[in-house]
Motif scaffolding. Structure first.
Motif, PDB file in Angstrom:
ATOM      1  N   ARG A 187      78.210 -30.315 -65.830  1.00 49.84           N
ATOM      2  CA  ARG A 187      76.804 -30.196 -66.232  1.00 49.84           C
ATOM      3  C   ARG A 187      76.305 -31.423 -66.991  1.00 49.84           C
ATOM      4  N   SER A 188      77.080 -31.939 -67.940  1.00 51.17           N
ATOM      5  CA  SER A 188      76.632 -33.092 -68.727  1.00 51.17           C
ATOM      6  C   SER A 188      76.502 -34.349 -67.866  1.00 51.17           C
ATOM      7  N   VAL A 189      77.401 -34.500 -66.885  1.00 48.56           N
ATOM      8  CA  VAL A 189      77.324 -35.655 -65.980  1.00 48.56           C
ATOM      9  C   VAL A 189      76.093 -35.530 -65.095  1.00 48.56           C
ATOM     10  N   LYS A 190      75.827 -34.345 -64.573  1.00 50.18           N
ATOM     11  CA  LYS A 190      74.636 -34.129 -63.748  1.00 50.18           C
ATOM     12  C   LYS A 190      73.366 -34.484 -64.512  1.00 50.18           C
ATOM     13  N   ARG A 206      85.495 -38.450 -64.378  1.00 49.52           N
ATOM     14  CA  ARG A 206      84.895 -37.112 -64.465  1.00 49.52           C
ATOM     15  C   ARG A 206      84.249 -36.750 -63.135  1.00 49.52           C
ATOM     16  N   SER A 207      84.141 -35.470 -62.897  1.00 51.97           N
ATOM     17  CA  SER A 207      83.505 -34.972 -61.684  1.00 51.97           C
ATOM     18  C   SER A 207      81.989 -35.005 -61.851  1.00 51.97           C
ATOM     19  N   THR A 208      81.291 -35.166 -60.737  1.00 49.57           N
ATOM     20  CA  THR A 208      79.826 -35.150 -60.785  1.00 49.57           C
ATOM     21  C   THR A 208      79.292 -33.725 -60.844  1.00 49.57           C
ATOM     22  N   ARG A 236      75.979 -48.220 -62.686  1.00 50.04           N
ATOM     23  CA  ARG A 236      75.729 -47.237 -63.749  1.00 50.04           C
ATOM     24  C   ARG A 236      76.364 -45.893 -63.427  1.00 50.04           C
ATOM     25  N   ARG A 237      76.223 -45.457 -62.150  1.00 51.21           N
ATOM     26  CA  ARG A 237      76.839 -44.199 -61.748  1.00 51.21           C
ATOM     27  C   ARG A 237      78.355 -44.256 -61.880  1.00 51.21           C
ATOM     28  N   ARG A 238      78.946 -45.397 -61.529  1.00 48.81           N
ATOM     29  CA  ARG A 238      80.397 -45.556 -61.621  1.00 48.81           C
ATOM     30  C   ARG A 238      80.861 -45.437 -63.068  1.00 48.81           C
ATOM     31  N   ARG A 239      80.111 -46.071 -63.985  1.00 51.12           N
ATOM     32  CA  ARG A 239      80.486 -45.999 -65.402  1.00 51.12           C
ATOM     33  C   ARG A 239      80.320 -44.593 -65.971  1.00 51.12           C
TER      34      ARG A 239
END
Length: 140
Positions: free
Chosen positions: A69-72, A64-66, A56-59
């Motif tokens: 803000r939206s990814v975090k 994108r970078s971790t 899930r984290r990979r997808r």
């Protein structure tokens, strides 16, 4: 303010609960009067949780970078740590109840010993990540 409580621990040194921690299960061996009495196997499924969340984290982070803000925000909503800790707390509670009922001492091997050597010998990134994430959370 600090809360402290003194209590007496009662146990029979001839009664032992030996704990073996693996990726997907925890095995308990109950020794009463220095002889094997019962063996329990608790299926934790932590290995499957680590694999599922890694995917899930990979997808989510693909391309994108971790640090975005939206990814975090999306990664925080996964709640992987809370789910793994819930399984660990429940397993620890079962071990505690067995030891308390039988007035036994709990013996756990060092799950972190050899972890770095094990991780360094693995060539595949996904397996190395599983070992690191799985054994890092198994502090029973």
């Amino acid at each position: 303010m600090t809360f402290t409580k003194d209590f007496e621990v009662v146990y029979d040194s001839r009664n032992v609960v030996a704990v073996d921690v693996n990726e997907n299960n925890v095995t308990l061996a109950l020794f009463k009067d220095e002889s094997l009495h019962e063996v329990y196997r608790i299926d934790t499924g932590l290995g499957r949780i680590v694999i599922a969340y890694a995917e899930r984290r990979r997808r989510i982070t693909k391309g994108r970078s971790t640090k975005i803000r939206s990814v975090k925000k999306v990664l925080k909503k996964l709640r992987e740590r809370e789910r793994k800790q819930d399984v660990i707390y429940k397993t620890s509670k079962i071990i505690e109840e067995i030891a308390e009922k039988n007035n036994a001492v709990v013996v756990v091997g060092n799950v972190h010993k050899g972890k770095r050597r094990l991780v360094n010998n693995v060539k595949k990134n996904t397996l190395r990540h599983r070992i690191h994430k799985g054994l890092g959370s198994l502090a029973l």
